[in-house]
Design a protein around this motif. Structure first.
Motif, mmCIF file in Angstrom:
data_model
loop_
_atom_site.group_PDB
_atom_site.id
_atom_site.type_symbol
_atom_site.label_atom_id
_atom_site.label_comp_id
_atom_site.label_asym_id
_atom_site.label_seq_id
_atom_site.Cartn_x
_atom_site.Cartn_y
_atom_site.Cartn_z
ATOM 1 N N SER A 1 0.909 -1.278 0.005
ATOM 2 C CA SER A 1 0.205 0.058 0.230
ATOM 3 C C SER A 1 0.815 1.391 -0.044
ATOM 4 O O SER A 1 0.467 2.260 -0.681
ATOM 5 C CB SER A 1 -0.891 -0.112 1.123
ATOM 6 N N ALA A 2 1.939 1.255 0.753
ATOM 7 C CA ALA A 2 2.977 2.341 0.781
ATOM 8 C C ALA A 2 3.543 2.532 -0.519
ATOM 9 O O ALA A 2 3.723 3.877 -1.322
ATOM 10 C CB ALA A 2 4.154 2.229 1.701
ATOM 11 N N LEU A 3 3.890 1.428 -1.379
ATOM 12 C CA LEU A 3 4.380 1.630 -2.750
ATOM 13 C C LEU A 3 3.219 2.191 -3.585
ATOM 14 O O LEU A 3 3.369 3.013 -4.420
ATOM 15 C CB LEU A 3 5.079 0.388 -3.188
ATOM 16 N N PHE A 4 2.149 1.842 -3.434
ATOM 17 C CA PHE A 4 0.892 2.444 -4.324
ATOM 18 C C PHE A 4 0.962 3.621 -4.093
ATOM 19 O O PHE A 4 0.590 4.454 -4.966
ATOM 20 C CB PHE A 4 -0.438 1.432 -3.771
ATOM 21 N N VAL A 5 0.899 4.251 -2.893
ATOM 22 C CA VAL A 5 0.999 5.534 -2.673
ATOM 23 C C VAL A 5 1.892 6.507 -3.439
ATOM 24 O O VAL A 5 1.956 7.284 -3.986
ATOM 25 C CB VAL A 5 0.681 5.852 -1.090
ATOM 26 N N VAL A 6 3.018 5.893 -3.451
ATOM 27 C CA VAL A 6 4.142 6.571 -4.290
ATOM 28 C C VAL A 6 3.968 6.440 -5.578
ATOM 29 O O VAL A 6 4.055 7.483 -6.426
ATOM 30 C CB VAL A 6 5.548 5.786 -3.938
ATOM 31 N N TRP A 7 3.293 5.373 -6.072
ATOM 32 C CA TRP A 7 3.134 5.244 -7.480
ATOM 33 C C TRP A 7 1.969 6.187 -7.845
ATOM 34 O O TRP A 7 2.050 7.102 -8.862
ATOM 35 C CB TRP A 7 2.435 3.919 -7.701
ATOM 36 N N LEU A 8 0.757 6.566 -6.891
ATOM 37 C CA LEU A 8 0.030 7.625 -7.191
ATOM 38 C C LEU A 8 0.568 8.943 -7.256
ATOM 39 O O LEU A 8 0.275 9.673 -8.333
ATOM 40 C CB LEU A 8 -0.994 7.544 -6.020
ATOM 41 N N CYS A 9 1.685 9.170 -6.449
ATOM 42 C CA CYS A 9 2.122 10.587 -6.293
ATOM 43 C C CYS A 9 2.948 10.689 -7.719
ATOM 44 O O CYS A 9 3.162 11.873 -8.190
ATOM 45 C CB CYS A 9 3.363 10.555 -5.304
ATOM 46 N N CYS A 10 3.672 9.558 -8.344
ATOM 47 C CA CYS A 10 4.351 9.796 -9.565
ATOM 48 C C CYS A 10 3.456 10.021 -10.728
ATOM 49 O O CYS A 10 3.693 10.891 -11.524
ATOM 50 C CB CYS A 10 4.898 8.513 -9.781
ATOM 51 N N ILE A 11 2.123 9.131 -10.628
ATOM 52 C CA ILE A 11 1.472 9.510 -12.000
ATOM 53 C C ILE A 11 0.771 10.859 -11.944
ATOM 54 O O ILE A 11 0.523 11.177 -12.968
ATOM 55 C CB ILE A 11 0.551 8.302 -12.119
ATOM 56 N N CYS A 12 0.660 11.538 -10.889
ATOM 57 C CA CYS A 12 0.077 12.867 -10.783
ATOM 58 C C CYS A 12 0.880 13.746 -11.079
ATOM 59 O O CYS A 12 0.475 14.598 -11.668
ATOM 60 C CB CYS A 12 -0.401 12.995 -9.537
ATOM 61 N N ARG A 13 2.228 13.508 -11.163
ATOM 62 C CA ARG A 13 3.312 14.493 -11.577
ATOM 63 C C ARG A 13 3.771 14.219 -13.182
ATOM 64 O O ARG A 13 4.521 15.050 -13.465
ATOM 65 C CB ARG A 13 4.602 14.491 -10.420
ATOM 66 N N THR A 14 3.328 13.208 -13.509
ATOM 67 C CA THR A 14 3.817 12.897 -14.905
ATOM 68 C C THR A 14 3.025 13.444 -16.090
ATOM 69 O O THR A 14 1.752 13.309 -15.928
ATOM 70 C CB THR A 14 3.815 11.165 -15.197
ATOM 71 N N LEU B 1 -8.389 -0.374 -10.917
ATOM 72 C CA LEU B 1 -7.778 -1.642 -11.104
ATOM 73 C C LEU B 1 -6.899 -2.193 -9.952
ATOM 74 O O LEU B 1 -6.940 -3.438 -9.605
ATOM 75 C CB LEU B 1 -7.252 -1.958 -12.456
ATOM 76 N N SER B 2 -6.110 -1.171 -9.509
ATOM 77 C CA SER B 2 -4.907 -1.544 -8.762
ATOM 78 C C SER B 2 -5.739 -1.911 -7.292
ATOM 79 O O SER B 2 -5.134 -2.898 -6.595
ATOM 80 C CB SER B 2 -4.049 -0.501 -8.567
ATOM 81 N N TRP B 3 -6.659 -1.063 -7.046
ATOM 82 C CA TRP B 3 -7.275 -1.392 -5.716
ATOM 83 C C TRP B 3 -8.064 -2.756 -5.739
ATOM 84 O O TRP B 3 -7.855 -3.470 -4.591
ATOM 85 C CB TRP B 3 -8.490 -0.432 -5.223
ATOM 86 N N THR B 4 -8.631 -2.961 -6.708
ATOM 87 C CA THR B 4 -9.245 -4.438 -6.971
ATOM 88 C C THR B 4 -8.110 -5.610 -6.943
ATOM 89 O O THR B 4 -8.406 -6.551 -6.236
ATOM 90 C CB THR B 4 -9.641 -4.512 -8.347
ATOM 91 N N ILE B 5 -7.179 -5.414 -7.374
ATOM 92 C CA ILE B 5 -5.819 -6.530 -7.588
ATOM 93 C C ILE B 5 -5.331 -6.456 -6.040
ATOM 94 O O ILE B 5 -5.210 -7.708 -5.580
ATOM 95 C CB ILE B 5 -4.969 -6.157 -8.456
ATOM 96 N N ILE B 6 -5.340 -5.501 -5.366
ATOM 97 C CA ILE B 6 -4.684 -5.413 -3.912
ATOM 98 C C ILE B 6 -5.768 -6.270 -3.137
ATOM 99 O O ILE B 6 -5.184 -7.163 -2.328
ATOM 100 C CB ILE B 6 -4.560 -3.958 -3.459
ATOM 101 N N GLY B 7 -6.995 -6.010 -3.283
ATOM 102 C CA GLY B 7 -7.999 -6.788 -2.526
ATOM 103 C C GLY B 7 -7.966 -8.450 -3.067
ATOM 104 O O GLY B 7 -7.996 -9.166 -2.139
ATOM 105 N N ILE B 8 -7.823 -8.579 -4.108
ATOM 106 C CA ILE B 8 -7.900 -9.847 -4.565
ATOM 107 C C ILE B 8 -6.720 -10.770 -4.022
ATOM 108 O O ILE B 8 -6.611 -11.936 -3.639
ATOM 109 C CB ILE B 8 -7.857 -10.153 -6.170
ATOM 110 N N ASP B 9 -5.523 -10.081 -4.419
ATOM 111 C CA ASP B 9 -4.328 -10.835 -3.866
ATOM 112 C C ASP B 9 -4.214 -10.830 -2.274
ATOM 113 O O ASP B 9 -3.717 -11.888 -1.887
ATOM 114 C CB ASP B 9 -3.043 -9.753 -4.050
#
Length: 242
Positions: A56-69, A98-106
């Protein structure tokens, strides 16, 4: 991502049956008398929780990156009348959902592995404690209970394999291909940008998913199965000696 969503849709009856077995047949940690054993079982469950926290922490980092890209996560045709940022927002929103869904399924699949490992560990513990009493009637009841639970675990693991194995093979193939693409991307990059950080974060999440959500929990199950063989050997040895 799509393979796991399809898994949950196509195998919903099997998934419901798995949940039913967990609720009705699985031995409960709260019913274990020994406090140390209960703590050991709960530590196994904590492995899955820690994995989800890191992920989840890495997912937050990913969110920050895509918002700045300021480029599209996926290359696609862009009509001139649609602003670039609108397409970026649409793709980012799709990835987030999709990522939220995958995190839940995993998380569900990881829980299956960890709870199976706990059941096997409980089975090992009960076999080892078989001759803690000299009462033959108690031992006979324990033997019947252990045989029934062992038979159930064989059927349960077969059900899990039949439910998720085919989808997981396709998923692993897709992920390996994506990692190869990302690694090639890293070799040709000229500078560090938010896009590169985003890709590195995706690779990190993928590796944590492989090892934390699947490989390590599955290895815990294998370890308990190996110990189960030794426990049965010691049981038969003690039975013959007695």
């Amino acid at each position: 991502m799509i393979t796991k969503i399809v898994l949950m849709v196509n195998k919903r009856k099997e998934m419901q049956e798995i949940f039913k077995h967990i609720n009705n047949v699985f031995w409960k940690i709260e019913d274990v008398a020994d406090e140390n054993d209960r703590r050991a079982y709960k530590k196994i469950l904590l492995r899955g929780r820690y994995t989800l926290h890191v992920w989840s922490a890495l997912f937050v980092v990913w969110l920050c990156c895509i918002c700045r890209t300021k480029s599209l996560p996926l290359k696609c045709y862009r009509p001139t009348w649609i602003p670039l940022y609108s397409i970026i927002a649409l793709q980012d929103l799709t990835f987030i959902l999709l990522s939220w869904t995958i995190i839940g399924i995993d998380g569900i699949i990881t829980s299956f592995f960890l709870m199976t490992a706990i059941q096997l560990k409980m089975l090992n513990r009960e076999i080892e404690a078989m001759f803690d009493t000299n009462d033959e009637d108690v031992i006979a009841r324990k033997v019947i209970t252990l045989i029934e639970h062992h038979d159930f675990m064989l059927r349960f693991t077969r059900l899990i394999n039949d439910t998720i194995s085919s989808s997981m093979v396709i998923f692993v193939g897709n992920i390996v291909t994506n990692i190869c693409v990302y690694l090639y991307h890293f070799t040709v990059m000229n500078s560090i940008s938010f896009a590169i950080i985003r890709d590195l974060d995706v690779v990190a999440m993928t590796l944590i998913e492989f090892f934390g959500a699947f490989f390590i929990p599955a290895q815990l199950c294998i370890n308990q199965v190996v110990k189960l063989t030794g426990s049965y050997y010691m049981f038969l040895r003690n039975f013959i000696e007695s």
